[in-house]
Write a protein that holds these residues in place. Structure first.
Motif, PDB file in Angstrom:
ATOM      1  N   SER A  80     -14.205   3.057   2.373  1.00 52.32           N
ATOM      2  CA  SER A  80     -14.467   1.868   3.037  1.00 52.32           C
ATOM      3  C   SER A  80     -13.520   1.469   4.089  1.00 52.32           C
ATOM      4  O   SER A  80     -12.445   1.956   4.179  1.00 52.32           O
ATOM      5  N   ARG A  81     -13.944   0.524   4.988  1.00 50.14           N
ATOM      6  CA  ARG A  81     -13.078   0.076   6.124  1.00 50.14           C
ATOM      7  C   ARG A  81     -11.926  -0.544   5.208  1.00 50.14           C
ATOM      8  O   ARG A  81     -10.851  -0.752   6.046  1.00 50.14           O
ATOM      9  N   MET A  82     -12.134  -1.499   4.345  1.00 51.47           N
ATOM     10  CA  MET A  82     -10.979  -2.012   3.889  1.00 51.47           C
ATOM     11  C   MET A  82      -9.933  -1.227   3.427  1.00 51.47           C
ATOM     12  O   MET A  82      -8.880  -1.580   3.422  1.00 51.47           O
ATOM     13  N   SER A  83     -10.313  -0.031   2.644  1.00 49.94           N
ATOM     14  CA  SER A  83      -9.212   0.918   2.210  1.00 49.94           C
ATOM     15  C   SER A  83      -8.718   1.299   3.467  1.00 49.94           C
ATOM     16  O   SER A  83      -7.263   1.795   3.279  1.00 49.94           O
ATOM     17  N   HIS A  84      -9.262   1.798   4.471  1.00 51.73           N
ATOM     18  CA  HIS A  84      -8.415   2.328   5.601  1.00 51.73           C
ATOM     19  C   HIS A  84      -7.462   1.224   6.155  1.00 51.73           C
ATOM     20  O   HIS A  84      -6.424   1.442   6.725  1.00 51.73           O
ATOM     21  N   VAL A  85      -7.733   0.011   6.066  1.00 48.15           N
ATOM     22  CA  VAL A  85      -7.140  -1.063   6.514  1.00 48.15           C
ATOM     23  C   VAL A  85      -5.779  -1.136   5.709  1.00 48.15           C
ATOM     24  O   VAL A  85      -4.624  -1.062   6.175  1.00 48.15           O
ATOM     25  N   GLN A  86      -6.106  -1.025   4.679  1.00 47.86           N
ATOM     26  CA  GLN A  86      -4.892  -1.370   3.565  1.00 47.86           C
ATOM     27  C   GLN A  86      -3.988  -0.042   3.768  1.00 47.86           C
ATOM     28  O   GLN A  86      -2.751  -0.206   3.735  1.00 47.86           O
ATOM     29  N   HIS A  87      -4.427   1.284   3.702  1.00 43.03           N
ATOM     30  CA  HIS A  87      -3.666   2.436   3.970  1.00 43.03           C
ATOM     31  C   HIS A  87      -2.829   2.555   5.210  1.00 43.03           C
ATOM     32  O   HIS A  87      -1.765   2.692   5.309  1.00 43.03           O
ATOM     33  N   ALA A  88      -3.546   2.175   6.343  1.00 43.50           N
ATOM     34  CA  ALA A  88      -2.841   1.899   7.857  1.00 43.50           C
ATOM     35  C   ALA A  88      -1.863   1.069   7.840  1.00 43.50           C
ATOM     36  O   ALA A  88      -0.860   1.283   8.374  1.00 43.50           O
ATOM     37  N   VAL A  89      -2.137  -0.099   7.104  1.00 41.77           N
ATOM     38  CA  VAL A  89      -0.913  -1.322   7.099  1.00 41.77           C
ATOM     39  C   VAL A  89       0.461  -0.582   6.374  1.00 41.77           C
ATOM     40  O   VAL A  89       1.663  -0.478   7.011  1.00 41.77           O
ATOM     41  N   LEU A  90       0.194   0.018   5.067  1.00 40.72           N
ATOM     42  CA  LEU A  90       1.241   0.696   4.520  1.00 40.72           C
ATOM     43  C   LEU A  90       1.932   1.675   5.240  1.00 40.72           C
ATOM     44  O   LEU A  90       3.177   1.813   5.222  1.00 40.72           O
ATOM     45  N   TRP A  91       0.995   2.494   5.751  1.00 41.61           N
ATOM     46  CA  TRP A  91       1.656   3.843   6.492  1.00 41.61           C
ATOM     47  C   TRP A  91       2.309   3.450   7.933  1.00 41.61           C
ATOM     48  O   TRP A  91       3.491   3.978   8.103  1.00 41.61           O
ATOM     49  N   VAL A  92       1.639   2.575   8.445  1.00 46.53           N
ATOM     50  CA  VAL A  92       2.437   2.216   9.844  1.00 46.53           C
ATOM     51  C   VAL A  92       3.711   1.386   9.630  1.00 46.53           C
ATOM     52  O   VAL A  92       4.866   1.536  10.032  1.00 46.53           O
ATOM     53  N   ALA A  93       3.515   0.319   8.467  1.00 48.01           N
ATOM     54  CA  ALA A  93       4.912  -0.287   8.087  1.00 48.01           C
ATOM     55  C   ALA A  93       6.056   0.802   7.447  1.00 48.01           C
ATOM     56  O   ALA A  93       7.296   0.631   7.882  1.00 48.01           O
ATOM     57  N   MET A  94       5.614   1.667   6.851  1.00 53.28           N
ATOM     58  CA  MET A  94       6.746   2.471   6.359  1.00 53.28           C
ATOM     59  C   MET A  94       7.339   3.333   7.462  1.00 53.28           C
ATOM     60  O   MET A  94       8.543   3.800   7.539  1.00 53.28           O
ATOM     61  N   SER A  95       6.200   4.111   8.409  1.00 49.21           N
ATOM     62  CA  SER A  95       6.743   4.962   9.340  1.00 49.21           C
ATOM     63  C   SER A  95       7.659   4.221  10.357  1.00 49.21           C
ATOM     64  O   SER A  95       8.770   4.742  11.036  1.00 49.21           O
ATOM     65  N   THR A  96       7.436   3.011  10.888  1.00 46.27           N
ATOM     66  CA  THR A  96       7.940   2.233  11.698  1.00 46.27           C
ATOM     67  C   THR A  96       9.410   1.897  11.151  1.00 46.27           C
ATOM     68  O   THR A  96      10.427   2.202  11.765  1.00 46.27           O
ATOM     69  N   LEU A  97       9.390   1.516  10.015  1.00 46.74           N
ATOM     70  CA  LEU A  97      10.642   1.042   9.277  1.00 46.74           C
ATOM     71  C   LEU A  97      11.641   2.243   9.140  1.00 46.74           C
ATOM     72  O   LEU A  97      12.828   1.842   9.274  1.00 46.74           O
TER      73      LEU A  97
END
Length: 391
Positions: free
Chosen positions: A114-131
């Motif tokens: 689902s698109r919502m699962s992709h949004v949740q995954h992407a937010v966590l992954w981008v936040a982790m990688s950036t930080l």
């Protein structure tokens, strides 16, 4: 006549079945029939065989080289973490686009999850990688960064127990306690270099040299960097548990590999928003990289850009090496290999770049990697094993 037609249809159907079976068998043998003006011929589909040592060379050579090139960039510009992140995001995104296209067209394949699962995954992954890369601007060295990133089992166990219904054995808890002690000792050892430079106005003896007036500010930045690393561990653990939930939820929509590929792709697409949000910081580091000293007169390439490009290439080799290692060797071999690689990366960074290293770092390294390896060998509780078998 109808019997003749019927037998003809039957013969053609039987021929089609035999033809499909023949092609399937050929594919299993590593060959496929292709068109030819002289009739059918076979072309090999077999991938070139990887020697038993190739994945190890890719892991040790690629991963450790990537760390070295990244540290060369950070030595010249400690604030280049976002620039490094942005180049890695774009590089991986360009690599993954061809695999997301429908065969013979330029259309992106529809998503399985689902698109919502992709949004949740992407937010966590981008936040982790950036930080994770931004912490280098806060006096975090490569050794302490590697040690922290190697012990994500601490946050994984805590969050798994309280929020994801995880249950863990006594041996697993003991391993996590050992790893936690190792992280504490590593932090204390890393903090000593800042404590030595802090001005002590009350305890300074007459005529004794005082510390740098900037020592307190640098120590304060280091505290912030350590807090950010703790947040990175929480993001990483949450992401790991979230991925496990999504893989179970959408297992009837696609294979695990298909889900992993599309989550990787959408996460890197969302990372473009991060690049726009941090564009000023990224462009500032890019200008410094372009204006850095050239490698030599014969190769007039800015050194920092060269290190950045080599970091991306070796990082790609590292990732592929880990996947090939996992595909060809047992989990025990993979765990030992990755633990030894991280240990050697810490040692190489301390020796090659002269990063501070104390006896506390040595004890911490043994505790962390020993605890991580022991944790990977701990059997899961009986309840969890029963649930897995039932699933």
């Amino acid at each position: 006549r109808s019997r003749i037609d019927g037998s003809g249809d039957c013969s053609r159907s039987r021929a089609r079945v035999l033809s499909v079976a023949w092609v399937a068998a050929a594919r299993r043998r590593g060959t496929v029939m292709v068109a030819s003006v002289n009739g059918p011929m076979f072309a090999s589909m077999e991938k070139p065989h990887l020697g038993p040592i190739t994945p190890f060379v890719m892991v040790f050579g690629g991963c450790m080289s990537s760390i070295v090139f990244m540290e060369y960039v950070l030595k010249g510009d400690p604030n280049a973490g976002n620039f490094i992140n942005a180049t890695e995001f774009v590089f991986v995104l360009l690599q993954s686009i061809p695999g997301r296209l429908d065969p013979g067209s330029w259309r992106i394949r529809p998503l399985c999850a689902s698109r919502m699962s992709h949004v949740q995954h992407a937010v966590l992954w981008v936040a982790m990688s950036t930080l994770a890369n931004y912490v280098f601007a806060y006096n975090i060295s490569i050794p302490i960064h590697t040690l922290f990133r190697s012990c994500n089992v601490i946050a994984s166990l805590v969050l798994g127990f309280f929020f994801f219904g995880g249950r863990y054995s006594f041996r697993q808890v003991v391993c996590v306690v050992i790893i936690t002690v190792g992280i504490f000792l590593a932090s204390v050892g890393d903090m000593q270099k800042f404590l030595a430079s802090v001005t002590c106005m009350d305890c300074a003896q007459p005529g004794a040299p005082t510390g740098s007036s900037d020592g307190g500010a640098e120590l304060h930045k280091w505290y912030i960097g350590i807090a950010m690393l703790v947040c990175v561990q929480c993001f990483q653990a949450t992401l790991g548990h979230t991925q496990a939930v999504f893989y179970r939820r959408f297992q009837d929509k696609g294979t695990r590999d298909q889900l992993a590929d599309e989550y990787l792709f959408t996460s890197h697409v969302v990372s473009l928003l991060m690049i726009l949000a941090l564009w000023e910081d990224i462009s500032s580091s890019a200008r410094l990289a372009f204006s850095s000293e050239v490698l030599c007169s014969a190769v007039p390439i800015p050194r920092r850009l060269l290190w950045m490009a080599l970091n991306n290439l070796t990082q790609l080799a590292c990732i592929k090496g880990v996947f090939r290692l996992s595909a060809n060797y047992s989990p025990l071999t993979v765990n030992i290999t990755l633990s030894v690689r991280k240990f050697l990366s810490v040692v190489l960074s301390a020796v090659w770049f002269g990063n501070p290293w104390t006896y506390l770092h040595s004890i911490a390294t043994v505790l962390i990697f020993g605890g991580v390896f022991a944790y990977s060998r701990c059997p899961a509780p009986a309840k969890i094993e029963a649930e897995k078998k039932a699933a």
